[in-house]
Motif scaffolding. Structure first.
Motif, PDB file in Angstrom:
ATOM      1  N   LEU A  88     -54.280  34.046   4.499  1.00 52.25           N
ATOM      2  CA  LEU A  88     -52.934  33.637   4.902  1.00 52.25           C
ATOM      3  C   LEU A  88     -52.284  32.747   3.852  1.00 52.25           C
ATOM      4  CD1 LEU A  88     -53.487  32.867   8.699  1.00 52.25           C
ATOM      5  CD2 LEU A  88     -52.246  34.813   7.704  1.00 52.25           C
ATOM      6  N   GLY A  89     -53.058  31.818   3.319  1.00 53.81           N
ATOM      7  CA  GLY A  89     -52.510  30.899   2.331  1.00 53.81           C
ATOM      8  C   GLY A  89     -52.045  31.601   1.071  1.00 53.81           C
ATOM      9  N   VAL A  90     -52.829  32.549   0.588  1.00 54.50           N
ATOM     10  CA  VAL A  90     -52.458  33.288  -0.626  1.00 54.50           C
ATOM     11  C   VAL A  90     -51.185  34.080  -0.401  1.00 54.50           C
ATOM     12  CG1 VAL A  90     -53.170  35.166  -2.144  1.00 54.50           C
ATOM     13  CG2 VAL A  90     -54.799  33.376  -1.537  1.00 54.50           C
ATOM     14  N   VAL A  91     -51.033  34.662   0.781  1.00 50.53           N
ATOM     15  CA  VAL A  91     -49.832  35.447   1.081  1.00 50.53           C
ATOM     16  C   VAL A  91     -48.616  34.540   1.263  1.00 50.53           C
ATOM     17  CG1 VAL A  91     -48.754  36.984   2.773  1.00 50.53           C
ATOM     18  CG2 VAL A  91     -51.126  37.362   2.085  1.00 50.53           C
ATOM     19  N   VAL A  92     -48.800  33.450   2.003  1.00 50.23           N
ATOM     20  CA  VAL A  92     -47.673  32.559   2.303  1.00 50.23           C
ATOM     21  C   VAL A  92     -47.112  31.929   1.040  1.00 50.23           C
ATOM     22  CG1 VAL A  92     -47.085  30.343   3.388  1.00 50.23           C
ATOM     23  CG2 VAL A  92     -48.327  32.074   4.684  1.00 50.23           C
ATOM     24  N   ARG A  93     -47.950  31.522   0.118  1.00 52.43           N
ATOM     25  CA  ARG A  93     -47.446  30.813  -1.062  1.00 52.43           C
ATOM     26  C   ARG A  93     -46.670  31.725  -2.006  1.00 52.43           C
ATOM     27  NH1 ARG A  93     -52.984  29.514  -4.480  1.00 52.43           N
ATOM     28  NH2 ARG A  93     -53.359  31.626  -5.239  1.00 52.43           N
ATOM     29  N   ALA A  94     -46.726  33.038  -1.802  1.00 50.85           N
ATOM     30  CA  ALA A  94     -45.951  33.968  -2.623  1.00 50.85           C
ATOM     31  C   ALA A  94     -44.575  34.253  -2.038  1.00 50.85           C
ATOM     32  CB  ALA A  94     -46.719  35.280  -2.793  1.00 50.85           C
ATOM     33  N   LEU A  95     -44.276  33.677  -0.867  1.00 49.56           N
ATOM     34  CA  LEU A  95     -42.961  33.871  -0.261  1.00 49.56           C
ATOM     35  C   LEU A  95     -41.889  33.150  -1.084  1.00 49.56           C
ATOM     36  CD1 LEU A  95     -43.879  33.394   3.515  1.00 49.56           C
ATOM     37  CD2 LEU A  95     -43.568  35.540   2.262  1.00 49.56           C
ATOM     38  N   PRO A  96     -40.650  33.642  -1.048  1.00 49.91           N
ATOM     39  CA  PRO A  96     -39.581  33.069  -1.898  1.00 49.91           C
ATOM     40  C   PRO A  96     -39.040  31.749  -1.355  1.00 49.91           C
ATOM     41  CG  PRO A  96     -38.705  34.858  -0.588  1.00 49.91           C
ATOM     42  CD  PRO A  96     -40.184  34.826  -0.314  1.00 49.91           C
ATOM     43  N   ALA A  97     -39.875  30.747  -1.254  1.00 44.14           N
ATOM     44  CA  ALA A  97     -39.439  29.426  -0.802  1.00 44.14           C
ATOM     45  C   ALA A  97     -40.389  28.377  -1.373  1.00 44.14           C
ATOM     46  CB  ALA A  97     -39.421  29.355   0.727  1.00 44.14           C
ATOM     47  N   GLU A  98     -39.838  27.266  -1.819  1.00 45.52           N
ATOM     48  CA  GLU A  98     -40.666  26.211  -2.397  1.00 45.52           C
ATOM     49  C   GLU A  98     -41.628  25.633  -1.365  1.00 45.52           C
ATOM     50  OE1 GLU A  98     -40.058  21.744  -4.321  1.00 45.52           O
ATOM     51  OE2 GLU A  98     -38.446  23.241  -4.483  1.00 45.52           O
ATOM     52  N   THR A  99     -41.156  25.473  -0.118  1.00 49.49           N
ATOM     53  CA  THR A  99     -42.034  24.940   0.924  1.00 49.49           C
ATOM     54  C   THR A  99     -43.210  25.879   1.182  1.00 49.49           C
ATOM     55  OG1 THR A  99     -40.592  25.963   2.584  1.00 49.49           O
ATOM     56  CG2 THR A  99     -40.214  23.636   2.075  1.00 49.49           C
ATOM     57  N   ALA A 100     -42.966  27.191   1.079  1.00 47.27           N
ATOM     58  CA  ALA A 100     -44.047  28.159   1.282  1.00 47.27           C
ATOM     59  C   ALA A 100     -45.102  28.028   0.191  1.00 47.27           C
ATOM     60  CB  ALA A 100     -43.490  29.582   1.314  1.00 47.27           C
TER      61      ALA A 100
END
Length: 413
Positions: A88-100
Motif C-alpha cells: 500500500l505504501g509503495v502505491v500511495v506514495r506514487a499518487l500525484p500529491a505531496e501528502t501522498a
C-alpha cells in the motif's frame, strides 16, 4: 508426523525469501530520485531531509508493534500485514500529491519495521540449526534488493517516469502477501496458542541487561552509518564533480559489495565463539572509507568500495547477534524489537542531522567529520555485544540477589 512439518518449513523458507527482498527496495529506491521528486513537488531542503529521514524513523517507531501484533494474531498474520503495508505504501506514495508521497513512505516504513523485527525470530524458531546460513541468506537478499532498487531507480525513471519507477516495487511485496496470507490462515487454524516468537510478559525485562543495550547500540550505530551514507553519499559525490548517474551507481556498488558479505559475515559469525575481531574490522574499514571521502574525494570509487565493505559487514553482524545472544526464539523477538526500536530511532535522526549540518555549513567537511567520530561508539558497543554471552531477562525480586542477566554462551560448533 515428521512429514507434516516439512511443507510448513518449505513454505516458511519461501516466505522468508519473499519477506527479506521487500525490506530494503522501498527505501533505497528513493535517494537516487530526490532530484526528480524535488522538482516535481517543489520540495524545500528541509522537506527533502524529512523525506530521507522518515523511513528510518518509521523503522524505529513501528518496530515495537511487531511483537504485540504477533502475540495477538500470530507471527504469520503479522508478517502478512507487514507486506500489505509495504504494498500500500509503495502505491500511495506514487499518487500525484505531496501528502501522498510522505504518507506512503510512512506506510511502507511501518511494514518494513515489522518485517525487520520478526525475521530473526522466525529464523530461530523454524530453523534453529541454521541461524548463520539463513540469516546470511536474509541479509544477502536485503542487500541485493536494495542495490537493485538503487541502481535501477534512475534508468527506470528516465524510461517510464518516476511514478512507475517507484510503483514497480509493489509487485514483489504483493507476491509476498499472496504467500504469507495462506500461511497466516493455516497458522491461525492449527495453532490457536500464542506465537512462539512472542514472549509472555512474565518472562522478565531486557531493559536491565547491559548486553541487550550493547546489541541495541551496535545495531543503532550500524544502521546510522548505513542510512546516512545511503541517503546522502550520492549528493556528496555529485558536489565533488561526479555526475548524477555515476553518483547513483556508487551507492549501488556500495550495496552490491554488501551482497556476498551479507551471507558470509553471518555464517562466519555463527561459527565463532567471539565476534570481536569482526567488529574491529568493521571499525577500521569505516574510518578509512570516511577519511578517504573527506580528504581525497578524487579516489571516490576506492572509498565507496571500502565503505561497502564496512556497511556490508556491520549490519549483518548486528542482525546475527540478535540470534546469537538470544537463548530462545522468544528472547530473539524481544531483543529484535528492542534493538530495532531504539536503534532505528537513533539512526533516523542522523540523515536529517547530516543534511542540516550540510545546509548550515554549506559543505560536507563537518558532517563527514561528525560521522567519522561516531565510528568510535559503534566499535565500543560492538566489542561489548560480541562477547560470548547469552542475554537473560530479569524480573524485579525483593531480595538483592537478583537473577543474573548474562551467562557464558556455549562454544560454537
Amino acid at each position: 508426523m515428521r512429514t507434516t512439518h516439512r511443507p510448513t518449513a518449505i513454505w516458511a523458507l519461501i516466505g522468508l525469501v519473499l519477506l527479506t527482498i521487500n525490506l530494503r527496495a522501498a527505501i533505497t529506491g528513493i535517494p537516487p530520485m530526490l532530484g526528480d521528486l524535488r522538482e516535481t513537488f517543489g520540495l524545500s531542503g528541509v522537506e527533502v531531509s524529512v523525506l530521507t529521514t522518515l523511513p528510518v524513523l518509521c523503522l524505529g517507531a513501528f518496530a515495537s508493534l511487531a511483537p504485540v501484533l504477533a502475540r495477538r494474531f500470530g507471527t504469520e498474520t503479522a508478517i502478512a500485514a507487514a507486506l500489505t503495508l509495504i504494498t500500500l505504501g509503495v502505491v500511495v506514495r506514487a499518487l500525484p500529491a505531496e501528502t501522498a508521497l510522505f504518507a506512503g513512505t510512512v506506510l511502507a516504513g511501518a511494514g518494513i519495521a515489522m518485517g525487520n523485527v520478526l525475521t530473526p525470530a522466525v529464523i530461530k524458531r523454524v530453523f534453529p540449526d541454521r541461524v548463520g546460513s539463513l540469516t546470511g541468506l536474509a541479509m544477502m537478499l536485503m542487500a541485493a534488493s536494495g542495490a537493485i532498487a538503487a541502481g535501477l531507480a534512475v534508468p527506470l525513471a528516465s524510461a517510464t517516469g518516476w511514478r512507475i519507477a517507484l510503483t514497480a516495487w509493489a509487485v514483489p511485496s504483493l507476491i509476498g502477501v499472496l504467500v504469507w496470507g495462506p500461511l497466516a490462515l493455516r497458522g491461525r487454524r492449527a495453532a490457536p496458542e500464542r506465537s512462539e516468537a512472542v514472549p509472555a510478559p512474565e518472562e522478565g525485562s531486557l531493559l536491565r541487561s547491559p548486553l541487550a543495550w550493547n546489541v541495541a547500540g551496535f545495531m543503532g550505530m550500524a544502521s546510522l552509518m548505513f542510512y546516512v551514507l545511503m541517503s546522502w553519499l550520492p549528493e556528496v559525490m555529485r558536489d565533488q564533480g561526479y555526475s548524477a548517474a555515476e553518483s547513483g551507481a556508487m551507492i549501488s556498488v556500495m550495496m552490491i559489495i554488501g551482497i556476498p558479505l551479507g551471507f558470509l559475515v553471518p555464517v562466519f559469525a555463527a561459527r565463532m565463539r567471539d565476534q570481536r575481531v569482526l567488529v574491529a574490522g568493521v571499525g577500521v574499514a569505516m574510518m578509512v572509507g570516511l577519511l578517504g571521502v573527506l580528504l581525497v574525494p578524487a579516489a571516490g570509487w576506492a572509498w565507496v568500495s571500502i565503505l561497502g565493505l564496512a556497511t556490508g559487514s556491520a549490519f549483518p553482524l548486528a542482525y546475527t547477534l540478535l540470534s546469537l545472544r538470544s537463548p530462545t526464539p522468544a528472547i530473539a523477538a524481544r531483543l529484535s524489537g528492542m534493538a530495532q526500536t531504539g536503534g532505528y530511532l537513533l539512526a533516523g535522526l542522523a540523515p536529517f542531522g547530516f543534511g542540516l549540518l550540510h545546509t548550515t555549513t554549506n559543505g560536507w567537511t563537518l558532517p563527514l567529520s561528525v560521522l567519522l567520530l561516531l565510528v568510535v561508539p559503534e566499535v565500543i558497543f560492538g566489542l561489548f555485544a560480541a562477547r560470548p554471552t547469552y542475554i537473560r531477562p530479569t524480573t524485579v525480586q525483593p531480595d538483592r540477589d537478583r537473577q543474573r542477566i548474562q551467562e557464558p554462551a556455549p562454544a560454537a560448533r
